[in-house]
Design a protein around this motif. Structure first.
Motif, short mmCIF file in Angstrom:
data_model
loop_
_atom_site.label_atom_id
_atom_site.label_comp_id
_atom_site.label_asym_id
_atom_site.label_seq_id
_atom_site.Cartn_x
_atom_site.Cartn_y
_atom_site.Cartn_z
N GLU A 1 33.19 50.29 54.59
CA GLU A 1 33.73 50.79 53.33
C GLU A 1 32.63 51.38 52.47
O GLU A 1 31.51 50.83 52.42
N PRO A 2 32.91 52.45 51.77
CA PRO A 2 31.96 52.90 50.74
C PRO A 2 31.82 51.81 49.69
O PRO A 2 32.81 51.23 49.25
N ILE A 3 30.62 51.54 49.27
CA ILE A 3 30.41 50.42 48.36
C ILE A 3 31.16 50.61 47.05
O ILE A 3 31.71 49.65 46.48
N ASP A 4 31.25 51.84 46.55
CA ASP A 4 31.97 52.06 45.29
C ASP A 4 33.44 51.68 45.42
O ASP A 4 34.03 51.09 44.51
N ALA A 5 34.04 52.02 46.56
CA ALA A 5 35.44 51.69 46.79
C ALA A 5 35.65 50.19 46.89
O ALA A 5 36.61 49.63 46.34
N ALA A 6 34.75 49.51 47.60
CA ALA A 6 34.85 48.06 47.73
C ALA A 6 34.71 47.38 46.38
O ALA A 6 35.47 46.45 46.05
N MET A 7 33.74 47.82 45.59
CA MET A 7 33.53 47.22 44.27
C MET A 7 34.71 47.48 43.33
O MET A 7 35.12 46.61 42.56
N GLU A 8 35.27 48.67 43.42
CA GLU A 8 36.42 49.00 42.57
C GLU A 8 37.62 48.11 42.90
O GLU A 8 38.30 47.59 42.01
N ASP A 9 37.87 47.90 44.21
CA ASP A 9 39.01 47.06 44.59
C ASP A 9 38.75 45.61 44.24
O ASP A 9 39.66 44.89 43.81
N ALA A 10 37.51 45.15 44.41
CA ALA A 10 37.16 43.78 44.05
C ALA A 10 37.35 43.56 42.55
O ALA A 10 37.91 42.54 42.12
N ARG A 11 36.91 44.52 41.74
CA ARG A 11 37.07 44.40 40.29
C ARG A 11 38.56 44.36 39.92
O ARG A 11 38.97 43.59 39.04
N ARG A 12 39.36 45.20 40.59
CA ARG A 12 40.81 45.19 40.34
C ARG A 12 41.41 43.82 40.63
O ARG A 12 42.19 43.27 39.82
N ALA A 13 41.06 43.25 41.78
CA ALA A 13 41.64 41.97 42.18
C ALA A 13 41.18 40.84 41.25
O ALA A 13 41.96 39.95 40.89
N ILE A 14 39.92 40.87 40.86
CA ILE A 14 39.41 39.86 39.93
C ILE A 14 40.17 39.93 38.61
O ILE A 14 40.57 38.90 38.04
N ALA A 15 40.39 41.14 38.11
CA ALA A 15 41.12 41.30 36.86
C ALA A 15 42.56 40.81 36.98
O ALA A 15 43.14 40.26 36.03
N ALA A 16 43.14 40.98 38.17
CA ALA A 16 44.54 40.60 38.37
C ALA A 16 44.74 39.09 38.51
O ALA A 16 45.76 38.56 38.05
N TYR A 17 43.78 38.40 39.11
CA TYR A 17 44.02 37.01 39.49
C TYR A 17 43.13 35.97 38.79
O TYR A 17 43.48 34.79 38.79
N ASN A 18 42.02 36.38 38.21
CA ASN A 18 41.11 35.38 37.63
C ASN A 18 41.40 35.14 36.16
O ASN A 18 40.59 35.42 35.28
N TYR A 19 42.57 34.59 35.90
CA TYR A 19 42.96 34.29 34.53
C TYR A 19 42.92 32.76 34.33
O TYR A 19 42.97 31.99 35.31
N PRO A 20 42.82 32.27 33.12
CA PRO A 20 42.77 30.83 32.87
C PRO A 20 43.98 30.12 33.46
O PRO A 20 45.12 30.55 33.28
N SER B 1 44.70 29.86 36.62
CA SER B 1 45.09 30.36 37.93
C SER B 1 44.66 29.39 39.03
O SER B 1 43.51 28.94 39.05
N LEU B 2 45.57 29.08 39.94
CA LEU B 2 45.25 28.16 41.05
C LEU B 2 44.40 28.85 42.10
O LEU B 2 43.56 28.22 42.75
N VAL B 3 44.60 30.16 42.28
CA VAL B 3 43.85 30.93 43.27
C VAL B 3 43.14 32.07 42.56
O VAL B 3 43.78 32.89 41.90
N LYS B 4 41.83 32.13 42.72
CA LYS B 4 41.04 33.19 42.11
C LYS B 4 40.36 34.02 43.19
O LYS B 4 40.33 33.64 44.36
N VAL B 5 39.81 35.14 42.79
CA VAL B 5 39.17 36.07 43.72
C VAL B 5 37.66 36.00 43.53
O VAL B 5 37.16 35.96 42.39
N GLY B 6 36.94 35.97 44.66
CA GLY B 6 35.49 36.01 44.64
C GLY B 6 34.97 37.22 45.38
O GLY B 6 35.74 38.13 45.74
N LEU B 7 33.67 37.25 45.62
CA LEU B 7 33.00 38.38 46.27
C LEU B 7 32.31 37.90 47.54
O LEU B 7 31.71 36.82 47.56
N ALA B 8 32.36 38.72 48.61
CA ALA B 8 31.84 38.26 49.89
C ALA B 8 31.21 39.38 50.71
O ALA B 8 31.81 39.89 51.66
N PRO B 9 29.98 39.81 50.38
CA PRO B 9 29.27 40.71 51.28
C PRO B 9 29.04 39.98 52.60
O PRO B 9 28.56 38.84 52.59
#
Length: 455
Positions: free
Chosen positions: A173-192, A194-202
């Protein structure tokens, strides 16, 4: 508020004092999801006269186990990579299969894996979803984890290099695309709350570059997301890191700012004293995966040295394609036995130490020790009830030793996550186990055919 009390059990708190209650009880609220009290049965019942009582005679109650590393999509690949070293296991089976993954594959694989995890005593897991041939596969994992009621982190992984040593180009994956999707998912799921949150995994040192690692650190700092990565799993990993970057994996992670308390470094089998020092100095946590390290012939991690140095070490199963199940009970036994045999010292790793790795230390590694990992008032009611009257466990002299060394694997009777019962009498309550198994079996066979893989 509905209060429940598990009564007349052997309660193992795994708190800082390792408090144990032979005729113990634990009271918790199904409304707030928190533990209200832990102690003797008579005392807690008197304190909560209107509580719903659950008789747990001849049963052992523990905190839910914390699996600090797995790959849920690999549920569909069990047994396909048997008896191969890591590099061949990746190039001939895992990577080809990964290029054909669909959203539905990832969802049903994660759902099946979470059912297996819950029914073997895991209440929190860190999933490392490192391949993304299609958009939004991390959302499939989050959806499955949510639907079955497990707690955890779905780490959005990425591979940005490594095509020269066998990584399929369709997975890069292009790194910019991966980071953009990761940021999207974090914004969607990492709320106070939340039972399941999103992390980062190079994925690992030879499948990313320094820019990817620095971008990961920046995004983690911006969002407070947990990071996880494979580190020094095999001789190949270390050699490739030295070839590409002129240094070992741990030094590379230090150079790019990746090391820190929010990083879970996985495997660390080939870590030397200098690597361990870097991990200790940075406060990095380690995920120990003994079953997969043996299955792939990667070696034996220097866990006694890590513990002696003061590292936080949690326990993990790794993915079902390299440990072939998601049972933390199996990981417990291997984690305790292998160092004894290698060092010829039965005292070098104890049953209590590995139970700590699977509970409170796993919580520390994931930065969740204020919430889970022990049975204490105020913490989340993540609770597992084990039958101690089965032929394998009984007779019980030492409940911790019995759980680690004597289990058959089917002793889990009931499980609560955040005060909600997700396993009752050995079966999941939120999903249909038989239908999930059948759906996963169909998906597994179809994926193998598409990828041209045979056992």
């Amino acid at each position: 508020m509905t209060t429940h009390i598990l009564t007349h059990a052997t309660v193992l708190t795994f708190d800082s004092e390792d408090a144990t209650f032979p005729d113990g009880a634990i009271a918790f609220s199904s409304s707030t999801g928190n533990i209200l009290g832990v102690g003797g049965t008579a005392d807690l019942v008197a304190q909560h006269p209107d509580a719903v009582l659950h008789d747990c005679r001849d049963q052992i109650v523990t905190p839910g186990m914390v699996n600090t590393h797995t790959h849920l999509f690999q549920t569909l690949l069990k047994g396909l990579g048997a008896d191969k070293p890591l590099s061949e296991w990746i190039s001939s089976m895992t990577a080809p299969a990964a290029t054909h993954l669909t959203w539905d594959d990832c969802y049903v694989a994660a759902l099946h894996g979470c059912v297996e995890a819950l029914t073997t005593g895991t209440t929190t897991l860190l999933d490392f979803m490192y391949v993304h041939p299609q958009p939004e596969l991390i959302d499939a994992v989050v959806a499955a984890m949510t639907d079955c009621g497990i707690r955890g982190v779905a780490a959005r992984g990425y591979v940005t290099s490594g095509g020269d040593v066998g990584m399929p180009h369709s997975l890069l994956e292009p790194i910019d695309a991966a980071m953009e999707d990761a940021r999207r998912a974090i914004a969607a799921y990492n709320y106070p709350g939340s039972l399941v949150k999103v992390g980062l995994a190079p994925c690992m040192s030879w499948t990313v570059d320094e820019d990817t690692l620095r971008a990961t650190r920046q995004l983690a700092d911006d969002t407070e997301a947990l990071i996880t990565t494979h580190l020094a799993e095999s001789d190949f990993d270390v050699a490739e890191s030295e070839r590409r970057y002129g240094c070992r994996d741990a030094a590379l992670m230090e150079r790019t700012g990746m090391l820190g308390p929010d990083l879970v470094a996985v495997h660390c089998v080939q870590c030397n004293d200098d690597d361990i020092r870097r991990l200790v100095d940075s406060g990095t946590g380690v995920s120990h995966n003994p079953c997969s390290n043996l299955y792939l012939g990667s070696g034996v991690a220097p866990i006694p040295e890590m513990l002696a140095a003061g590292l936080r070490v949690g326990l993990g199963t790794d993915g079902p394609a390299s440990s072939n199940n998601l049972s933390m009970l199996h990981a417990l036994k291997f984690a305790a036995l292998v160092p004894k045999g290698v060092r010829r010292d039965p005292r070098i790793m104890t049953a209590t130490q590995v139970m700590h790795m699977a509970t409170r230390e796993g919580a520390r590694v994931m930065g969740m020790d204020g919430q889970i990992g022990t049975l204490e008032p105020g913490k989340a009611a993540d609770i597992v009830v084990f039958a101690s009257s089965t032929p394998s466990i009984s007779p019980v002299h030492d409940p911790v030793a019995s759980l680690v060394y004597s289990h058959r694997g089917d002793e889990v009777r009931d499980v609560w996550v955040g005060g909600r019962q997700v396993v009752a009498d050995g079966a999941p309550t939120m999903v249909d186990a038989a239908a999930t198994r059948e759906r996963a079996t169909r998906a597994a066979h179809a994926l193998a055919v598409r990828a041209g893989i045979t056992a």
